[in-house]
Scaffold this motif. Sequence first.
Motif, PDB file in Angstrom:
ATOM      1  N   SER A 468      36.012  45.093  39.369  1.00 32.39           N
ATOM      2  CA  SER A 468      35.502  45.824  40.525  1.00 32.39           C
ATOM      3  C   SER A 468      36.556  46.794  41.027  1.00 32.39           C
ATOM      4  O   SER A 468      37.745  46.471  41.068  1.00 32.39           O
ATOM      5  CB  SER A 468      35.125  44.855  41.650  1.00 32.39           C
ATOM      6  OG  SER A 468      34.128  43.957  41.236  1.00 32.39           O
ATOM      7  N   GLU A 475      33.912  46.342  47.572  1.00 25.21           N
ATOM      8  CA  GLU A 475      33.614  46.871  46.247  1.00 25.21           C
ATOM      9  C   GLU A 475      32.920  48.225  46.338  1.00 25.21           C
ATOM     10  O   GLU A 475      32.008  48.426  47.147  1.00 25.21           O
ATOM     11  CB  GLU A 475      32.723  45.887  45.483  1.00 25.21           C
ATOM     12  CG  GLU A 475      32.438  46.335  44.044  1.00 25.21           C
ATOM     13  CD  GLU A 475      31.681  45.289  43.246  1.00 25.21           C
ATOM     14  OE1 GLU A 475      31.421  45.528  42.059  1.00 25.21           O
ATOM     15  OE2 GLU A 475      31.355  44.230  43.823  1.00 25.21           O
ATOM     16  N   SER A 477      30.601  51.176  44.575  1.00 23.12           N
ATOM     17  CA  SER A 477      29.536  51.275  43.587  1.00 23.12           C
ATOM     18  C   SER A 477      29.299  52.734  43.240  1.00 23.12           C
ATOM     19  O   SER A 477      29.969  53.638  43.756  1.00 23.12           O
ATOM     20  CB  SER A 477      28.247  50.622  44.103  1.00 23.12           C
ATOM     21  OG  SER A 477      27.852  51.203  45.332  1.00 23.12           O
ATOM     22  N   TYR A 494      42.003  47.604  41.860  1.00 20.88           N
ATOM     23  CA  TYR A 494      41.095  47.116  40.826  1.00 20.88           C
ATOM     24  C   TYR A 494      41.250  45.597  40.734  1.00 20.88           C
ATOM     25  O   TYR A 494      42.358  45.063  40.719  1.00 20.88           O
ATOM     26  CB  TYR A 494      41.422  47.760  39.479  1.00 20.88           C
ATOM     27  CG  TYR A 494      40.663  47.156  38.310  1.00 20.88           C
ATOM     28  CD1 TYR A 494      39.372  47.567  38.012  1.00 20.88           C
ATOM     29  CD2 TYR A 494      41.246  46.174  37.521  1.00 20.88           C
ATOM     30  CE1 TYR A 494      38.675  47.013  36.958  1.00 20.88           C
ATOM     31  CE2 TYR A 494      40.555  45.621  36.459  1.00 20.88           C
ATOM     32  CZ  TYR A 494      39.270  46.041  36.181  1.00 20.88           C
ATOM     33  OH  TYR A 494      38.576  45.484  35.141  1.00 20.88           O
TER      34      TYR A 494
END
Length: 804
Positions: A468, A475, A477, A494
């Motif tokens: 992620s 997180e 997206s 990360y």
Amino acid sequence: MEMEEGGLVGGGAPQGTGFEAASYFGDSYCRIQAVQDVSTFQLSMHFKTSRRSGLLLLAAGMEDYMFLELQNGKLLIRLNMAQGDGNAGVFGLGVQLNNLLDHHVSVTLLDSKTHDDDRQALPPRSHLCRAQTWRSSTSTSASGWEDGRSGCPVPQQRHPPFPWLHADVNFESQGFDILNSELKDCHDTTESCSSEFEAGDGEATSFISPDSFVSLPTWSGSSGAGRALEFLMKTTIEDAVLVFHPGRESDFIAVGVVGGFLKGVVDIGKGMQVLDNTQVKLDDDQWHRVRLQVEKTSFEINVDSQASHLPLDASQSLDLVGNLYLGGIQRKMKDVFHDSGILDRMEEEITSESFIGCFGEIKVNQKGRSLQDALVTKDVHVKCEGEDYDYSSYYEAEATTTTPPVRIRYGDADPNERHCYPTEGMPEVFRNITKLLDVTPLLATVNGHMVNPQMVKYVLLKPPTLGSLLFRGSELSEDDTFTEEDIRNDDLSYMHRVHSAAESVDQFQFRVFVGEQHSPVYTMPITILSDPTSDESSEQRDVDGVFKITIQSKNEHVPVRVVDKSFNVVRNGQRLLTTNVLQFRDDDANFNDTHIVYAHEGILSGQLVSASNPSQPLFRFTQADLRDKRILFVHRGADRDHFQLQVSDGLHQTTTLLQLQAGDPYLRMENNTMVVMDRGSTKTIDTALLSADSNMDIRDDSEIIFEITSPPGDGMIIVSGIEALRFTQEDLKKGVVSYEHNSESLRSKDSFGFTVQSKGYSQVGTFRIKIFKQGYLSEPEVVTNEVLIAYEGEHTVIDQDHLK
């Protein structure tokens, strides 16, 4: 009140559900489609503005309406409920609301009374009757019925442009949230509150795109005196319009940069007169003071105390009407001025293309003006892009300036700080080294510009698959963003989440945006090492066994329509129905287009059939069928119609309307957007910049052909690596068409003429290119993109050593 084909204009969020904080710039609006019976309601909103008058919201029906507006800075509610005795109620509050403070407004309609937040009552009514539009407008033409229909007797009054911010708008009836029930269609709004609404007098304004402009109230002379306009400016471009003001009949005045020098044109009723000022060149990226003075007998342009004069006929007068435009002209008003002939005449001497650069210390008739005084704005923001220079220290006595040197800025570096402690065992060449070069406090500007790290935005196109990407622990997206400043602050990291005994590789893809410019797609590789805490020397055993794992996917999101367009088809013809017109999204995991199923009962004006077998009618199909061009609509019947589709993801259901419009065959330009690029560079031309649209039965984009009729003068068109004079819309969609500029050319613009044709129909057009010679607002480039080493189960910070 029954909401049928309603709309909200000037209030709302960008297209999607929910009305979150958003900014409006005088010509912004939002619209909503809704069907709802309303007998009581609760309306509330937070907003702030500096404008004295403007329309916030309008709920209107065939005979009834409710306005929520500001007049002279005070809230006014107009309410007319046609049922009953049909009387209208007008109610106002004495609180001043145009002071750029946060204000909360709430309006409640009960069965017998309407209240504002002070609980003062309006005339009693039982309920609002059948409504067909519901709008809030900031448009200069917002009045009456804006849907092209008749029969709505709302007051025919003009509402001025209304720049403002709103947040937390709620419109509920009997527990039903009307605003969150349907998609919003918003135009020229931005999320959050724009800094331009709090711009102070004298603050610089950046014009950042080919559509930028600011419009101010009419430039009138005071008490028979002349007109005066003064401002500071800096730019690197050679040709642009700076000032434009229309007038009655043939009157107008305009000033622009032509070949780097100022030129003015004026028409006071006896033909266009031209005034050149060639003493000072302005495209050197330095601040220059410009003064315009229009008297009864003369027109003067003064640049850095270097003046040019033009005598005028004292028997004539300059009769200006409308708005004063700075830095550009509103796109929709260009058509009006072209129709009147004013803009065509101006373009004989000055381009109508927008200015890209900075304005500061704007004064109209010796009175300071800022963005708070603007009527309508587009693509501008406070402060000069990448500029920390205090332009208020500019001296009028300065004449022309030279090309700016590269400026080196030093941060808080400690000269006594030591990084290295040499020992006797080191080679002699290293014994005098006590400190390593620290690049952190050393920042160099390129061509006089240092881009604000907050303006450098990274858009995540494809997230990592084995881990992620985290922003402050949350997180990220697809389509989420982070900035260069976030990387500097170590806010990006990360986290590996798929454990493996062996080394593995992950990656994510991104694009970088600075203003209107963007980079190509980049990929950042990530090497994942095994857990560093594991003891490889410890005894290892193999254990055989069977684990039974059951994975159950959740289906908890309702499909949401993300593409909502009217479907155009040739009268009594046929055309493919695709996801370009109708598309839903489902936020559930593992979603794909086969999960969305559409169903309908019948269509009065035609039929949906299989594209491969038109004799086979279809009443049920998937979104994958739309994507793969397997659905064909055959028209027969009325020219205008709509039909309802049931949409399901297997658990949740919703409905949507597909609007149909049949007519004569056409082929027309859908996108033809001027590009901005650096001298000697290459720019990809895709369908976002150039594309055509048609209502004909075109099965493949390769059937739409662009023929170049007049090639570019300072470059060439490249298709799949080869110079060409012909390409298709399929080529544009694939991104294999590009313009390559000749670096030896010094001209600031180029263009090529073309004819687009398909099925016997054609359209001509011109594609325009603007060239910058000094890299102002050039395409962002990723200069650091190193492999990231991540360990299983650990957060790994992504800093500027990895990505910049």
